[in-house]
Design a protein around this motif. Structure first.
Motif, short mmCIF file in Angstrom:
data_model
loop_
_atom_site.label_atom_id
_atom_site.label_comp_id
_atom_site.label_asym_id
_atom_site.label_seq_id
_atom_site.Cartn_x
_atom_site.Cartn_y
_atom_site.Cartn_z
N THR A 92 -35.82 -2.10 4.01
CA THR A 92 -36.45 -2.09 5.32
C THR A 92 -37.97 -2.08 5.16
O THR A 92 -38.52 -1.42 4.28
N PRO A 130 -32.01 -2.26 10.40
CA PRO A 130 -30.67 -2.40 11.00
C PRO A 130 -30.75 -2.67 12.50
O PRO A 130 -31.80 -2.50 13.13
N MET A 148 -30.83 -1.88 2.58
CA MET A 148 -30.11 -2.35 3.75
C MET A 148 -29.30 -3.59 3.37
O MET A 148 -29.82 -4.51 2.75
#
Length: 454
Positions: A333, A385, A324
């Motif tokens: 993540t 995210p 990410m």
């Protein structure tokens, strides 16, 4: 002495025999007397008055007298040439009487630390120790350091209604410094400052010695505490004030323990599939700098000291470990699950996704014991995210919180949630106990009564 023996031998022989046997028998008697005198000089009673060559002492810990706390090795170590390559010393050997048991506490590296915690100390360690046990410290130099040198450490302690002033301890590589523990309590060991050049100095080994193996099985982690008070201002705004945080108490912490399953008698306290989170998908105001990628799910529980709670969880591993972009580079993540006393500590449980281990979604059960009365917050924190903010928590984690043993089941949710301030730092949802609400109502009535009388 020899001529006296010869005269006695002739006299004895002449009384026993006559003729040519007298000289032969006299010689035999004289030789026997000389032999007896020589053997008498080797008897144990005669040996005490003669000096003996020095012999090496035992390889185990060097025990000191129980009265002084500051101790060191029994004798100065012999110098070792600088070219000598250091060989790691053997682990402690049991005492000769076989009554001592040993537990390694920690191996603490020596380095340079300019600002914390003190100018002459590079790092400290806190342990909860019990009276009658002993702490053993040994200096393990690096290869470039002569093994005969000492390293300076210090120790201080505190326990209920008492304290122990800080005292220095000289720690040698030649043997253990033995520090008797006078009372149950929290003890802090400081390791002497390393060189600012970053030179290798080695490390300090910390061991625990006890006369009982059962005591070595108990926790040596000090219990932390975070005290809070609730206050409501004239405008009706609630404030949470931190009385103290991360304070080590004179009790040992009880570590969380993994169980194979949950007992059938346990009751479900929280399940996100059936109950709503108190706060879902929020951005933690304490970390605004990563608000876009840090998503928090939070639930509150009011527990009593001694309550036993089981947390059953299974991560959706396929969701985590994905690269990410975070503006400064690439991160992965991940998520973490924590049970912490409101607002700061202690932390009863902290587990992470472990996406680097296995992708199998295995359910685990962790059993925790509540150390204090208070309100605790269960946090699921997801690093991912911005789109994760609107997704439900079961997409990332299967979770159940169960009460295995509860002293006051009715008070688990006996509080009110409202918007308030933590000190003057940030605004967030705060749980207000019923007792604080009742006190607020009583104060309001007293103010109204006073105003009417005026």
């Amino acid at each position: 002495m020899k001529w006296s023996l010869a005269a006695i031998a002739v006299l004895v022989a002449s009384q026993l025999v006559s003729g040519w046997w007298v000289p032969v028998l006299a010689l035999a008697v004289w030789a026997g007397g000389v032999l007896l005198i020589m053997l008498a000089g080797r008897l144990p009673g005669d040996r005490e008055g003669h000096p003996r060559a020095a012999t090496p002492g035992p390889t185990g810990p060097v025990h000191a007298a129980p009265s002084p706390l500051l101790v060191g090795p029994a004798s100065s170590p012999s110098p070792v040439p600088a070219s000598h390559s250091f060989q790691p010393a053997a682990t402690p050997h049991p005492a000769q009487d076989g009554n001592s048991w040993y537990l390694p506490l920690e191996v603490i590296g020596i380095f340079f630390n300019e600002r914390w915690p003190r100018t002459d100390i590079c790092t400290t360690r806190e342990y909860f120790l019990r009276g009658g046990d002993r702490v053993l410290l040994r200096y393990a130099p690096s290869c470039a350091t002569p093994a005969g040198q000492f390293w300076t450490c210090d120790i201080s302690g505190r326990w209920r209604d008492g304290s122990l002033p800080r005292q220095q301890v000289r720690v040698s590589a030649a043997g253990f410094a033995c520090i008797p523990i006078p009372h149950d309590g929290v003890y802090e060991i400081g390791v002497g400052q390393g060189d600012a050049t970053g030179a290798e100095h080695g490390e300090i080994e910390a061991w625990l010695e006890s006369d009982s193996p059962d005591r070595l099985g108990q926790s040596n982690v000090p219990l932390q505490q975070s005290g809070v008070t609730w206050r409501c201002d004239e405008a009706g705004q609630w404030h949470v004030e931190i009385a103290h945080e991360s304070t080590a108490l004179d009790r040992a912490a009880i570590p969380a323990r993994q169980q194979a399953s949950v007992a059938h008698g346990a009751v479900v306290l929280f399940d996100p599939r059936q109950l709503a989170w108190d706060e879902a998908g929020i951005a933690d105001p304490t970390t605004d700098w990563e608000a876009e990628r840090r998503h928090v799910f939070r639930y509150y529980l009011q527990l009593s000291r001694g309550d036993v709670v089981a947390i059953e969880y299974a991560w959706r591993h396929a969701t985590f470990g994905v690269p990410m972009e975070d503006g400064d580079g690439i991160s992965l993540t991940h998520g973490e699950l924590e049970l912490t006393q409101f607002v700061r500590s202690p932390t009863l449980l902290s587990v992470h996704t472990g996406w680097s281990e296995t992708s199998e979604e295995t359910s685990r059960v962790m059993m925790v014991v509540c150390p204090n009365d208070g309100i605790f917050q269960l946090d699921v924190t997801l690093y991912g995210p911005a789109a994760w903010r609107s997704r439900p928590s079961p997409d990332f984690l299967q979770l159940r919180v169960l009460g295995v043993l509860l002293r006051r089941p009715a008070q688990v949710r006996d509080f009110s949630l409202t918007e308030g301030w933590v000190e003057d730092w940030y605004r967030r949802t705060v749980p207000v106990p019923r007792a604080a609400l009742a006190q607020r109502a009583m104060d309001s009535r007293m103010q109204d009564t006073s105003g009417a009388q005026a």
